[in-house]
Design an enzyme around this catalytic site. Structure first.
Site, PDB file in Angstrom:
ATOM      1  N   CYS A  64       1.450  -4.045 -13.962  1.00 52.74           N
ATOM      2  CA  CYS A  64       1.032  -5.435 -14.177  1.00 52.74           C
ATOM      3  C   CYS A  64       2.213  -6.381 -14.325  1.00 52.74           C
ATOM      4  O   CYS A  64       2.138  -7.545 -13.925  1.00 52.74           O
ATOM      5  CB  CYS A  64       0.158  -5.534 -15.423  1.00 52.74           C
ATOM      6  SG  CYS A  64      -1.176  -4.337 -15.510  1.00 52.74           S
ATOM      7  N   ASP A  96      -3.544  -1.777 -21.166  1.00 51.12           N
ATOM      8  CA  ASP A  96      -4.867  -1.282 -21.536  1.00 51.12           C
ATOM      9  C   ASP A  96      -5.266  -0.083 -20.686  1.00 51.12           C
ATOM     10  O   ASP A  96      -5.961   0.818 -21.157  1.00 51.12           O
ATOM     11  CB  ASP A  96      -5.906  -2.393 -21.375  1.00 51.12           C
ATOM     12  CG  ASP A  96      -5.810  -3.437 -22.477  1.00 51.12           C
ATOM     13  OD1 ASP A  96      -4.905  -3.319 -23.317  1.00 51.12           O
ATOM     14  OD2 ASP A  96      -6.632  -4.367 -22.490  1.00 51.12           O
ATOM     15  N   CYS A 137      -0.299  -8.695 -18.066  1.00 50.87           N
ATOM     16  CA  CYS A 137      -1.310  -7.785 -18.608  1.00 50.87           C
ATOM     17  C   CYS A 137      -2.347  -8.539 -19.428  1.00 50.87           C
ATOM     18  O   CYS A 137      -2.129  -9.667 -19.854  1.00 50.87           O
ATOM     19  CB  CYS A 137      -0.644  -6.719 -19.471  1.00 50.87           C
ATOM     20  SG  CYS A 137      -0.501  -5.130 -18.640  1.00 50.87           S
ATOM     21  N   GLU A 465     -11.439  -1.503 -26.568  1.00 53.70           N
ATOM     22  CA  GLU A 465     -12.275  -1.600 -25.380  1.00 53.70           C
ATOM     23  C   GLU A 465     -12.949  -0.256 -25.130  1.00 53.70           C
ATOM     24  O   GLU A 465     -12.361   0.796 -25.356  1.00 53.70           O
ATOM     25  CB  GLU A 465     -11.440  -1.996 -24.161  1.00 53.70           C
ATOM     26  CG  GLU A 465     -10.950  -3.429 -24.216  1.00 53.70           C
ATOM     27  CD  GLU A 465     -10.200  -3.835 -22.960  1.00 53.70           C
ATOM     28  OE1 GLU A 465      -9.919  -2.955 -22.123  1.00 53.70           O
ATOM     29  OE2 GLU A 465      -9.895  -5.028 -22.818  1.00 53.70           O
ATOM     30  N   SER A 491     -13.804  -3.564 -21.479  1.00 56.61           N
ATOM     31  CA  SER A 491     -12.826  -3.919 -20.467  1.00 56.61           C
ATOM     32  C   SER A 491     -13.424  -4.943 -19.515  1.00 56.61           C
ATOM     33  O   SER A 491     -14.641  -5.007 -19.318  1.00 56.61           O
ATOM     34  CB  SER A 491     -12.422  -2.662 -19.693  1.00 56.61           C
ATOM     35  OG  SER A 491     -11.802  -2.995 -18.480  1.00 56.61           O
TER      36      SER A 491
END
Length: 575
Positions: A64, A96, A137, A465, A491
């Site tokens: 990312c 993540d 991110c 998440e 997410s």
């Protein structure tokens, strides 16, 4: 020649382009500070220039952020060309995708606060005059925007860009485009015997073909789109992929733009108005974006001292149609949005329909309507982005719920829903791991309402998440037959019947803490209601037996976080 009245007024209103850095460059007593700055490259003539912080979340842990070092260099070129002096510094970023489904996810949301705090600390300590904030991110985007809102200086946000889709060749000879979400769903399919291990491996090797944030309308791309709608990033800058060299041009122009904002005396809160947040909400709704946008926009608004609430999301979402056929529920990814004109296509369509505030100021120094008039985006193509007359859904892709199970509110991503009402039997789990074990054992079945609690901002802590469980449920073929509810969050890649951000959370004694196996739960999306179908008196009596579990962390950052963090209903902000 004497000045006219108008000329005198004009001179008197010219902004000081060094409103803060004079504290470290001017005067005899600043000799030591100037000596330090000379060591990093500044010379005599540079001390008269505004100092611009170039804050980057670049790291080598996740794709990312990989492009941010290149983009930061281009930003600095732009700052120099506009007469400023750039000073780059770094902050953290948590992946993540890597931290999902284990203890590491407890540390994801708190990274948003750490990013905002760390940028504030450097900007304040070094007396920098303005900033360009670079992020790639999920949590780094809102963290940077929170810092901009809190500092209220000249600021421009720049997104790293999204990853291109990968191409997986499966064992049956077929090929298909894949994103990281396909890997999570493949795990669930494999655990149920619906996919071979070889195909899981093929997907794993293809999902991330290079640099950039996850490619669907997941959290990073949702927040990049929201940043553009807020007016905090240059128009058209959200959609181009990370590898696209147009991003270098956006980076240079971002560096130039922040210096011009300084000259004009425009600060972040001049841009981050209530109307700007309403624009961002409308764009998120039209895209069917991540539910995390609710949490993050509330937090950014809090830092900007703007009164934003869940009711604003409900009000705007009910009037803005869902237009984008994008993953996780649709067919397309962010690079497809770029191919048909990017975020400005959606914004122009909404503006023409009277669904945006066109007079909001942006980092260009012009209004949003003026920006759109200048770039003349095309109409929606009808495939990636539908016209307003032919929406995917008549209302936005995110719905705010209230009811006996969520008195303070809950959030559900309705983009991709096939029906409005689900009624199921509660299967209650204290934490995600227990639910994953039950799914892998085959004991979660059609009609279950899977409740995962003690995953809220305080109780988790960190409001993890739930992509591991949602991906596994979908991969197991239960995505439309099982309701998932949690005081945690989901997410941006989540699809299916998933309700998150339930507030009050379990650790605070919210109704979710009182649920028992066998309770009946009813979700009415059209009515925006989430209820437990129990006798109110009997359900309330369970409060007598409630006792919150002890904290999971008694030292370190999460121990501090638990003492400060607020409800998800107000953005899970700290202070």
């Amino acid at each position: 020649m004497p000045q006219t009245t108008d000329e005198a007024a004009s001179v008197s209103t010219v902004a000081d382009i060094k409103p803060r850095s004079r504290d470290v460059t001017d005067g005899l007593e600043k000799a030591a500070a100037r000596g330090m700055l000379r060591a990093v490259g500044m010379d005599d003539e540079d001390f008269a220039k505004p100092q611009i912080g170039v804050a980057s979340s670049w790291n080598e842990i996740t794709p990312c952020n990989l492009s941010l070092d290149r983009l930061a260099n281009a930003v600095k070129e732009g700052v120099f060309s506009a007469g400023g002096y750039p000073l780059e510094f770094g902050t953290i970023s948590v992946s993540d995708g890597i931290s999902m489904g284990h203890e590491g996810m407890h540390f994801s949301l708190v990274s948003r606060e750490v990013i905002a705090d760390s940028v504030e600390v450097v900007m304040q300590a070094e007396r920098l005059d303005g900033s360009v904030l670079l992020a790639g991110c999920d949590k780094s985007l809102p963290g940077m925007l929170m810092a901009a809102a809190r500092l209220d200086l000249a600021a421009v946000f720049l997104y790293a860009g999204s990853i291109l889709p990968g191409r997986a060749k499966l064992s049956d000879g077929s090929e298909r485009d894949v994103t990281i979400i396909d890997a999570f769903e493949a795990v669930g399919a494999c655990s149920r015997g619906l996919m071979s291990r070889a195909d899981v491996d093929a997907i794993e090797r293809a999902i991330c073909p290079g640099e950039g944030a996850c490619g669907g309308m997941y959290t990073a791309n949702t927040m990049a789109s929201a940043a553009e709608a807020l007016g905090m990033s240059l128009p058209g800058s959200a959609a181009p992929p990370a590898t696209d060299r147009r991003r270098d041009g956006f980076a240079r122009r971002s560096g130039q733009a922040v210096v011009e904002l300084l000259r004009r005396g425009i600060t972040a809160r001049d841009i981050l108005t209530k109307e700007a947040f309403e624009n961002a909400i409308a764009v998120v709704m039209a895209f069917g974006g991540s539910t995390n946008a609710v949490l993050h926009l509330l937090a950014i608004a809090h830092e900007a001292n703007v009164a934003l609430s869940l009711q604003d999301f409900s009000r705007i979402g009910s009037g803005v149609p869902h237009l984008a056929d994008v993953k996780p529920f649709g067919r397309h990814v962010m690079s497809d949005v770029d191919h048909i004109g990017g975020v400005p296509v959606v914004m122009k369509a909404l503006l023409d329909a009277g669904l945006l505030h066109g007079d909001c100021l942006t980092v260009t120094g012009h209004t949003m309507a003026e920006n759109l008039a200048a770039i003349t985006p095309p109409d929606p193509d009808g495939k990636v982005l539908r016209a307003l007359a032919n929406p995917i859904h008549p209302s936005g892709g995110i719905t705010i719920l209230h009811g006996s199970l969520a008195p303070e509110g809950a959030v559900v991503k309705t983009a991709g829903f096939d029906s409005d009402v689900f009624e199921g039997t509660a299967r209650v789990f204290d934490g995600e791991r227990a639910a994953l074990d039950a799914l892998e054992d085959g004991t979660i079945t059609v009609g279950d309402a899977v409740v995962i609690r003690y995953e809220g901002p305080k109780g988790g802590p960190g409001m993890r998440e739930m992509l591991a469980i949602t991906g596994a449920i979908k991969g197991a073929g239960l995505g439309k037959d099982v309701l998932l509810l949690t005081d945690g969050r989901f997410s941006g890649g989540t699809t299916g019947l998933c309700v998150g951000h339930i507030a009050p959370e379990a650790v605070d004694g919210g109704p979710i803490a009182l649920l028992r196996n066998g309770d009946r739960i009813r979700l009415d999306v059209a009515g925006r209601v989430l209820d437990v179908l129990a006798d109110p008196a009997e359900f309330a009596s369970r409060q007598q037996d409630f006792s919150p579990p002890p904290p999971r962390y008694t030292t370190g950052v999460l121990s501090k976080y638990v003492k400060l963090v607020s409800s998800a209903a107000v953005g899970a902000v700290c202070g």
